[in-house]
Design a protein around this motif. Structure first.
Motif, PDB file in Angstrom:
ATOM      1  N   MET A 142      41.117  42.115  46.248  1.00  0.00           N
ATOM      2  CA  MET A 142      41.866  40.955  45.748  1.00  0.00           C
ATOM      3  C   MET A 142      43.360  41.092  46.054  1.00  0.00           C
ATOM      4  O   MET A 142      43.991  40.169  46.546  1.00  0.00           O
ATOM      5  CB  MET A 142      41.627  40.761  44.252  1.00  0.00           C
ATOM      6  CG  MET A 142      40.184  40.418  43.906  1.00  0.00           C
ATOM      7  SD  MET A 142      39.542  38.930  44.686  1.00  0.00           S
ATOM      8  CE  MET A 142      40.236  37.674  43.627  1.00  0.00           C
ATOM      9  N   THR A 146      34.486  42.398  44.907  1.00  0.00           N
ATOM     10  CA  THR A 146      34.332  40.952  44.824  1.00  0.00           C
ATOM     11  C   THR A 146      33.818  40.447  46.165  1.00  0.00           C
ATOM     12  O   THR A 146      34.360  40.790  47.217  1.00  0.00           O
ATOM     13  CB  THR A 146      35.689  40.299  44.501  1.00  0.00           C
ATOM     14  OG1 THR A 146      36.162  40.832  43.265  1.00  0.00           O
ATOM     15  CG2 THR A 146      35.554  38.791  44.380  1.00  0.00           C
ATOM     16  N   ASP A 192      39.037  42.879  37.561  1.00  0.00           N
ATOM     17  CA  ASP A 192      37.620  42.900  37.900  1.00  0.00           C
ATOM     18  C   ASP A 192      37.002  44.124  37.228  1.00  0.00           C
ATOM     19  O   ASP A 192      36.606  45.077  37.893  1.00  0.00           O
ATOM     20  CB  ASP A 192      37.446  42.938  39.424  1.00  0.00           C
ATOM     21  CG  ASP A 192      35.994  42.817  39.852  1.00  0.00           C
ATOM     22  OD1 ASP A 192      35.118  42.590  38.983  1.00  0.00           O
ATOM     23  OD2 ASP A 192      35.721  42.964  41.052  1.00  0.00           O
ATOM     24  N   THR A 236      28.289  35.553  38.792  1.00  0.00           N
ATOM     25  CA  THR A 236      29.696  35.885  38.543  1.00  0.00           C
ATOM     26  C   THR A 236      30.418  34.687  37.936  1.00  0.00           C
ATOM     27  O   THR A 236      30.217  33.559  38.352  1.00  0.00           O
ATOM     28  CB  THR A 236      30.386  36.278  39.871  1.00  0.00           C
ATOM     29  OG1 THR A 236      29.728  37.428  40.411  1.00  0.00           O
ATOM     30  CG2 THR A 236      31.866  36.578  39.671  1.00  0.00           C
ATOM     31  N   VAL A 294      33.197  34.665  46.735  1.00  0.00           N
ATOM     32  CA  VAL A 294      33.955  34.476  45.494  1.00  0.00           C
ATOM     33  C   VAL A 294      35.450  34.610  45.779  1.00  0.00           C
ATOM     34  O   VAL A 294      36.259  33.800  45.315  1.00  0.00           O
ATOM     35  CB  VAL A 294      33.502  35.468  44.401  1.00  0.00           C
ATOM     36  CG1 VAL A 294      34.426  35.419  43.196  1.00  0.00           C
ATOM     37  CG2 VAL A 294      32.055  35.179  43.986  1.00  0.00           C
ATOM     38  N   ARG A 295      35.811  35.608  46.575  1.00  0.00           N
ATOM     39  CA  ARG A 295      37.234  35.811  46.900  1.00  0.00           C
ATOM     40  C   ARG A 295      37.802  34.586  47.613  1.00  0.00           C
ATOM     41  O   ARG A 295      38.879  34.091  47.274  1.00  0.00           O
ATOM     42  CB  ARG A 295      37.386  37.071  47.758  1.00  0.00           C
ATOM     43  CG  ARG A 295      38.749  37.672  47.702  1.00  0.00           C
ATOM     44  CD  ARG A 295      38.824  39.109  48.204  1.00  0.00           C
ATOM     45  NE  ARG A 295      37.599  39.665  48.677  1.00  0.00           N
ATOM     46  CZ  ARG A 295      37.268  39.813  49.959  1.00  0.00           C
ATOM     47  NH1 ARG A 295      38.103  39.438  50.898  1.00  0.00           N
ATOM     48  NH2 ARG A 295      36.116  40.358  50.303  1.00  0.00           N
ATOM     49  N   GLU A 336      37.375  38.398  36.664  1.00  0.00           N
ATOM     50  CA  GLU A 336      35.998  38.288  37.148  1.00  0.00           C
ATOM     51  C   GLU A 336      35.071  38.989  36.160  1.00  0.00           C
ATOM     52  O   GLU A 336      35.309  40.135  35.778  1.00  0.00           O
ATOM     53  CB  GLU A 336      35.871  38.932  38.527  1.00  0.00           C
ATOM     54  CG  GLU A 336      34.487  38.795  39.108  1.00  0.00           C
ATOM     55  CD  GLU A 336      34.346  39.429  40.478  1.00  0.00           C
ATOM     56  OE1 GLU A 336      33.213  39.797  40.824  1.00  0.00           O
ATOM     57  OE2 GLU A 336      35.350  39.551  41.198  1.00  0.00           O
ATOM     58  N   VAL A 345      34.419  33.442  37.053  1.00  0.00           N
ATOM     59  CA  VAL A 345      35.841  33.699  37.238  1.00  0.00           C
ATOM     60  C   VAL A 345      36.595  32.832  36.236  1.00  0.00           C
ATOM     61  O   VAL A 345      36.431  31.611  36.214  1.00  0.00           O
ATOM     62  CB  VAL A 345      36.292  33.376  38.675  1.00  0.00           C
ATOM     63  CG1 VAL A 345      37.803  33.523  38.807  1.00  0.00           C
ATOM     64  CG2 VAL A 345      35.576  34.289  39.667  1.00  0.00           C
TER      65      VAL A 345
END
Length: 189
Positions: free
Chosen positions: A61, A24, A123, A177, A28-29, A153, A179
Motif C-alpha cells: 500500500m 492486499t 492492514d 475483504t 483491492v489495491r 482493510e 475496506v
C-alpha cells in the motif's frame, strides 16, 4: 504481486515465503487507489502526501502511494524478516530516500516520526481486533494530520466500529475483504 499504477507501474514486489503475510490483492489495491485518486477523500490528492503504513508487510500500500506521487512513507512492521523483504522492495524501486521502516508493533508505534501523515493504511491480521488499538495509537502518538484519512482493510467477518476520534466516510466490500475509510475527526470549538 505488482505495483498497479504510477511511475513504478507493473514492477513486481517481493513477498516473504509462507503465510506470515497476507498482502492486499492487486484488485483491492487498485480499487482503493481509484477511490483515493478520483474521489475527494484526500485533500490535494496523492501528490505530496505523507503516508504511514501500519502492519506494512510487503509495503504494497505504501509503495503504491509512493509510485503515485506521495512524498514520504513510514512503514511499521514488527517482524524482522518481513521488514527485510520490505527494505529489499524499497531498494529495488529506489525509494529508500523517501521511506522509513520502523521495526515496531503497529498497536504501539510510539511517537511520530517526521511530519504528520495525511494518509494512513492499516492492514492488521484478520480476526484479532487490532485495527481500533492501532488507530488509537496513531492519535496518541500524534501521527496524523488534522484532515488525515485512514484506510483500514478487514475481513468481512470482522466487526468494526471506528474508535473515538474517527468518522467513517466510506465502506466497500471486495469478496471476503472490507475496506473502511475513516476521516480523523477533529474537535470543533
Amino acid at each position: 504481486m505488482r505495483i498497479v499504477a504510477g511511475r513504478h507501474r507493473g514492477r513486481r514486489i517481493e513477498a516473504p515465503p509462507g503465510r506470515a503475510v497476507r498482502p492486499t490483492s492487486d484488485r483491492v489495491r487498485e480499487s482503493v487507489f481509484n477511490i483515493l485518486v478520483h474521489g475527494d477523500l484526500v485533500p490535494g490528492g496523492l501528490d505530496g502526501a505523507r503516508v504511514v503504513d501500519l502492519f506494512a508487510g510487503t509495503g504494497a500500500m505504501g509503495l503504491e502511494a509512493l509510485s503515485r506521487g506521495a512524498a514520504h512513507a513510514v512503514f511499521v512492521e514488527r517482524d524482522p524478516g518481513v521488514a527485510r523483504v520490505l527494505q529489499r522492495n524499497l531498494a529495488a524501486l529506489k525509494e529508500d530516500a523517501r521511506a522509513t521502516v520502523l521495526a515496531r508493533d503497529a498497536t504501539r508505534p510510539g511517537g511520530r516520526v517526521g511530519l504528520p501523515a495525511t494518509l494512513a493504511f492499516l492492514d492488521p491480521p484478520y480476526g484479532k481486533g487490532l485495527a481500533g488499538p492501532a488507530l488509537e495509537a496513531l492519535l496518541a502518538g500524534a501521527w496524523l494530520a488534522d484532515d488525515a484519512l485512514a484506510v483500514v482493510e478487514l475481513s468481512a467477518r470482522d466487526g468494526f466500529d471506528p474508535p473515538a476520534g474517527f468518522a467513517e466516510v466510506d465502506r466497500r466490500r471486495y469478496g471476503t475483504t472490507v475496506v473502511v475509510m475513516l476521516r480523523r475527526a477533529t474537535a470543533t470549538l
